[in-house]
Design an enzyme around this catalytic site. Structure first.
Site, PDB file in Angstrom:
ATOM      1  N   ASP A   1       0.831  -1.205   0.000  1.00 32.75           N
ATOM      2  CA  ASP A   1       0.000   0.000   0.000  1.00 32.75           C
ATOM      3  C   ASP A   1       0.867   1.257   0.000  1.00 32.75           C
ATOM      4  OD1 ASP A   1      -2.177  -1.545   0.050  1.00 32.75           O
ATOM      5  OD2 ASP A   1      -3.024  -0.747   1.922  1.00 32.75           O
TER       6      ASP A   1
ATOM      7  N   ASP B   1       0.866   4.203  -2.691  1.00 30.73           N
ATOM      8  CA  ASP B   1       0.620   5.609  -2.341  1.00 30.73           C
ATOM      9  C   ASP B   1       1.766   6.496  -2.812  1.00 30.73           C
ATOM     10  OD1 ASP B   1      -1.069   4.892   0.812  1.00 30.73           O
ATOM     11  OD2 ASP B   1      -1.780   5.006  -1.256  1.00 30.73           O
TER      12      ASP B   1
ATOM     13  N   LYS C   1     -26.667  22.646 -11.921  1.00 29.03           N
ATOM     14  CA  LYS C   1     -26.049  21.311 -11.841  1.00 29.03           C
ATOM     15  C   LYS C   1     -24.720  21.433 -11.100  1.00 29.03           C
ATOM     16  CE  LYS C   1     -24.873  17.408 -14.815  1.00 29.03           C
ATOM     17  NZ  LYS C   1     -23.437  17.303 -14.559  1.00 29.03           N
TER      18      LYS C   1
ATOM     19  N   ARG D   1     -22.458   6.614  -6.280  1.00 33.66           N
ATOM     20  CA  ARG D   1     -23.156   6.238  -7.503  1.00 33.66           C
ATOM     21  C   ARG D   1     -22.610   4.939  -8.093  1.00 33.66           C
ATOM     22  NH1 ARG D   1     -22.771   7.102 -13.053  1.00 33.66           N
ATOM     23  NH2 ARG D   1     -24.826   7.138 -14.020  1.00 33.66           N
TER      24      ARG D   1
ATOM     25  N   GLU E   1     -26.051  15.810  -4.106  1.00 32.28           N
ATOM     26  CA  GLU E   1     -24.649  15.974  -4.462  1.00 32.28           C
ATOM     27  C   GLU E   1     -23.814  16.320  -3.223  1.00 32.28           C
ATOM     28  OE1 GLU E   1     -24.609  15.406  -7.600  1.00 32.28           O
ATOM     29  OE2 GLU E   1     -22.650  16.040  -8.358  1.00 32.28           O
TER      30      GLU E   1
ATOM     31  N   LYS F   1     -25.594  22.128 -20.563  1.00 31.99           N
ATOM     32  CA  LYS F   1     -24.229  22.438 -20.138  1.00 31.99           C
ATOM     33  C   LYS F   1     -23.886  23.889 -20.469  1.00 31.99           C
ATOM     34  CE  LYS F   1     -22.618  18.595 -18.458  1.00 31.99           C
ATOM     35  NZ  LYS F   1     -21.355  18.058 -18.840  1.00 31.99           N
TER      36      LYS F   1
ATOM     37  N   CYS G   1     -14.731   5.643 -47.195  1.00 30.57           N
ATOM     38  CA  CYS G   1     -13.900   4.689 -47.925  1.00 30.57           C
ATOM     39  C   CYS G   1     -14.872   3.637 -48.476  1.00 30.57           C
ATOM     40  CB  CYS G   1     -12.912   4.061 -46.939  1.00 30.57           C
ATOM     41  SG  CYS G   1     -12.168   2.551 -47.520  1.00 30.57           S
TER      42      CYS G   1
HETATM   43  S1  IVH Z   1     -30.921  14.538 -11.127  1.00 27.29           S
HETATM   44  C1  IVH Z   1     -31.854  10.942 -13.334  1.00 27.29           C
HETATM   45  N1  IVH Z   1     -30.444  16.937 -10.322  1.00 27.29           N
HETATM   46  O1  IVH Z   1     -25.618  15.371 -12.519  1.00 27.29           O
HETATM   47  C2  IVH Z   1     -31.517  12.237 -12.824  1.00 27.29           C
HETATM   48  N2  IVH Z   1     -28.579  15.591 -10.943  1.00 27.29           N
HETATM   49  O2  IVH Z   1     -25.338  13.665 -15.128  1.00 27.29           O
HETATM   50  C3  IVH Z   1     -30.099  12.410 -12.478  1.00 27.29           C
HETATM   51  N3  IVH Z   1     -26.406  16.644 -10.680  1.00 27.29           N
HETATM   52  O3  IVH Z   1     -25.011  12.115 -11.402  1.00 27.29           O
HETATM   53  C4  IVH Z   1     -29.870  13.147 -11.271  1.00 27.29           C
HETATM   54  N4  IVH Z   1     -27.176  18.558  -9.885  1.00 27.29           N
HETATM   55  O4  IVH Z   1     -24.332  14.005  -9.892  1.00 27.29           O
HETATM   56  C5  IVH Z   1     -29.895  15.793 -10.769  1.00 27.29           C
HETATM   57  N5  IVH Z   1     -30.179  19.084  -9.558  1.00 27.29           N
HETATM   58  C6  IVH Z   1     -29.639  17.957 -10.002  1.00 27.29           C
HETATM   59  C7  IVH Z   1     -28.238  17.783 -10.139  1.00 27.29           C
HETATM   60  C8  IVH Z   1     -27.753  16.570 -10.632  1.00 27.29           C
HETATM   61  C9  IVH Z   1     -26.072  17.853 -10.203  1.00 27.29           C
HETATM   62  C10 IVH Z   1     -25.445  15.619 -11.144  1.00 27.29           C
HETATM   63  C11 IVH Z   1     -25.569  14.276 -10.485  1.00 27.29           C
HETATM   64  C12 IVH Z   1     -25.768  13.273 -11.582  1.00 27.29           C
HETATM   65  C13 IVH Z   1     -25.325  14.039 -12.783  1.00 27.29           C
HETATM   66  C14 IVH Z   1     -26.100  13.596 -14.006  1.00 27.29           C
END
Ligand code: IVH
Length: 676
Positions: A34, A38, A119, A140, A177, A309, A427
């Site tokens: 380990d 590390d 997000k 997750r 989160e 995004k 091709c």
């Molecule tokens: S809903 C099925 N709500 O975004 C719905 N996700 O790409 C998925 N995330 O793994 C989750 N803010 O880590 C949801 N208000 C929000 C969020 C959120 C951040 C992240 C979350 C998820 C990822 C999805």
């Protein structure tokens, strides 16, 4: 040490780190201690700190925290933790809404209400509360299974230990989160590149006492399994979360209309720098749970939510040259080699030019100064040329009329639906006859969603190809390991590991098998649909007899484009040889059928005319959920003909003649226990 030497040393250490990471986490048989492991990690991080040009997606500074750790036990999520599809522009968003309206069979003026939520870029966690007590918390993981990180999550102050509110569900997975605020991150003076990595690393400390020292925060936003949650809207749920003692995002909004979504997006994007937490976009969720339920999921993402995004980072660079890349379908993609620039922390030295037309349309020439954009995980591309910097010697690019790999003619397909020539030049060789196409096909064959062979990556495909060890996919299962053992960087143990990983994949699901063949227009979703329809490999192979192929049109989602592509695929003798050889070596499992014992088991349905308030896709999905199936012509095999508005007379007559039961939409809904 010169730059090249540093890079060599760095990639050697990363290779070593990942090899040991794999042995430790996946095989549970570490070959180094380990402490040595590390030390290796620290050495890599120090190199990155000292030499800013070093970057690798395999670096522990990036990938740390994603590997399942042997410090934690794995547990299944009671409801999968899905990911989200992305949109990047207003146009994408308009199309998203159109698709939803189509699926729901609603008119364009139908107002969809969204819960718009920033997000947060952290680590998602699922917290099970039973009878108001925080019970277990999982990371997750791969969405199906996560790591039990309960002890570490218990150190987070934002997570209530007990909730006594009367209306708190008796059993629920609260999801949200875990993150570190930017101001706290700056105070931490640690080895992590950003707050997200720091949150991930902290959550996975072996000792919860170490986690407790880190100022982790938790914001709740959704749920997984639930019993006793009697709410109708996401916005209601967010309100309740607050009442129950969870933190929610103060910037959450309920909005309708794309224009409003866009102005909220722009407003928050402007605020982004001032916020004390990293956000990388806005999540839009259909606010109404009933509609969410109707929409359901596509493979690993819900239809009822999407991530918008934030617009890309961009930068100015110069085009050094234009290369042609050849993909597994033979597509020739021009790629600009640009003077390396750092865009949002990533060094970019290639940008896709998409196709011939794009180069002409944007008038891109070698030597030009260009604006380069890197949006999310998408390959960087050129936005525009600075014409004021154009010089006479900037050369126009001549697109090759012959494949640079095999010399075959390049062609543009004619799309019989749009009646237009394809933008992409390909091709014209028969797949495996072209070296570059073959290599790409094999890379696809071993890719994550296909055979996903541990430790067999794209670089290895290239190496083995060069050494003539592989030419066709089946060669992977007949490798001469004695030759590999003597190669540079290989040894007895690594060969054993590779052999083990390959042997593991001799058993494969039909859907992965079909997907791995890399047939044009047959992605994972279509491979799944086809596998469920044909059930086993021999039925799939018999599709090569053309008359059977058109039966696939019975599958919702499969159209003429896919049929033509499959037809061309089966016409190619090498493809048939590949399938037959693989069939001898592998055990391809029968497709798992969706619930066989539902109330409509063994019953077939056909729809004629337009149904009201529900799309065909949704009706089909409802019938299938109850184990029924849809057929596309009236025959003795048909049990029910469902008639909507303006049905085809001929079909009704044929059904009457065969004494087939005819149902109205309402009668169908009664059978399905659904009110219209
Ligand atoms: S809903 C099925 N709500 O975004 C719905 N996700 O790409 C998925 N995330 O793994 C989750 N803010 O880590 C949801 N208000 C929000 C969020 C959120 C951040 C992240 C979350 C998820 C990822 C999805």
């Amino acid at each position: 040490m010169n730059k090249e030497k540093v890079k060599q040393l760095y990639s050697k250490k990363i290779q070593e780190f990942n090899k040991n990471n794999f042995l430790y986490f996946e095989k549970n048989s570490p070959k180094i201690s380990d402490a040595e492991f590390d030390k290796l990690k620290v050495e890599i991080l120090e190199l990155e700190k000292k030499y800013k040009f070093l970057k690798s997606k395999d670096s522990p500074s990036i990938s740390l925290g994603y590997k399942p750790s042997k410090n934690f036990t794995k547990k299944s999520h009671r409801a999968p933790m899905l990911s989200l599809a992305n949109v990047f522009s207003e146009e994408d968003l308009v199309n998203y809404e159109k698709k939803i309206l189509n699926y729901l069979d609603k008119k364009e003026n139908f107002k969809i209400e969204y819960s718009a939520e920033p997000k947060i870029d952290g680590i998602s966690a699922s917290l099970t509360f039973k009878n108001g007590k925080f019970f277990t918390g999982l990371s997750r993981g791969d969405g199906k299974e996560g790591e039990d990180i309960t002890a570490n999550l218990k150190t987070i102050k934002d997570i209530p230990e007990t909730i006594s509110s009367k209306d708190f569900p008796q059993d629920i997975d609260i999801r949200g989160e875990v993150f570190i605020q930017n101001s706290d991150f700056l105070k931490m003076n640690n080895k992590f590149a950003n707050p997200r990595n720091a949150a991930s690393g902290s959550l996975r400390q072996k000792n919860p006492k170490d986690t407790k020292k880190i100022p982790l925060k938790f914001i709740a936003y959704t749920f997984g399994y639930e019993k006793g949650l009697n709410l109708n809207f996401q916005s209601e749920y967010l309100k309740k979360l607050k009442q129950w003692g969870f933190k929610t995002n103060p910037l959450n909004r309920v909005l309708t209309g794309i224009k409003n979504l866009m102005s909220n997006y722009e407003e928050i994007q402007k605020k982004r720098k001032e916020l004390d937490f990293d956000i990388d976009g806005i999540v839009y969720k259909i606010n109404n749970f009933e509609i969410q339920k109707r929409l359901g999921n596509v493979s690993n993402a819900p239809r009822w939510a999407v991530a918008h995004k934030f617009s890309a980072n961009n930068g100015i660079s110069k085009i050094i040259d234009i290369d042609i890349q050849i993909g597994r379908t033979g597509a020739l993609t021009p790629v600009a080699k640009i003077k390396p620039i750092n865009i949002g922390g990533v060094v970019v030295s290639n940008a896709t030019l998409h196709n011939e037309e794009e180069i002409l349309r944007k008038d891109i020439r070698i030597g030009d100064e260009v604006l380069v954009e890197r949006a999310g995980d998408v390959i960087p591309h050129i936005i525009s040329v600075d014409q004021s910097k154009r010089e006479k010697n900037h050369k126009k690019f001549v697109f090759p009329v012959r494949c640079p790999s095999c010399g075959s003619k390049t062609i543009k397909d004619f799309n019989s639906i749009t009646k237009k020539e394809d933008a992409v030049r390909r091709c014209s060789s028969e797949g495996y006859e072209c070296e570059k196409v073959s290599i790409e096909k094999i890379k696809h064959f071993i890719s994550k969603e296909a055979f996903n062979i541990d430790g067999f990556g794209k670089k290895i495909v290239e190496k083995f190809w060069e050494l003539k060890l592989i030419r066709l996919p089946q060669d992977i299962f007949n490798l001469d390991f004695s030759k590999i053992e003597n190669l540079d960087g290989w040894g007895k143990q690594s060969v054993l590991n590779l052999k083990y990983s390959i042997d593991q994949k001799r058993n494969i699901s039909l859907e992965r098998f079909i997907y791995s063949l890399g047939i044009r227009h047959i992605g994972m979703e279509n491979a799944k649909l086809i596998s469920r329809y044909v059930k086993n490999l021999s039925n799939f192979i018999s599709l090569s007899k053309n008359q059977n192929l058109r039966d696939l049109l019975n599958i919702d989602g499969i159209g003429e484009t896919q049929i033509t592509s499959l037809k061309n695929f089966f016409l190619n003798k090498i493809n048939l040889k590949v399938i037959n050889e693989l069939n001898k070596i592998l055990k391809v499992k029968e497709a798992i059928q969706v619930k066989k014992d539902g109330s409509l088991a063994n019953k077939t349905f056909m729809i004629t005319g337009k149904l009201i308030g529900i799309s065909r896709a949704e009706t089909k999905s409802l019938i299938e959920q109850n184990s029924g199936s849809i057929v596309s012509n009236v025959s003795k095999k048909l049990n029910y003909l469902i008639i909507g508005e303006k049905p085809t007379k001929r079909k009704i007559e044929a059904a009457q003649e065969l004494k087939i039961k005819i149902l109205t939409q309402n009668e169908l809904f009664k059978i399905l226990n659904k009110s219209s």
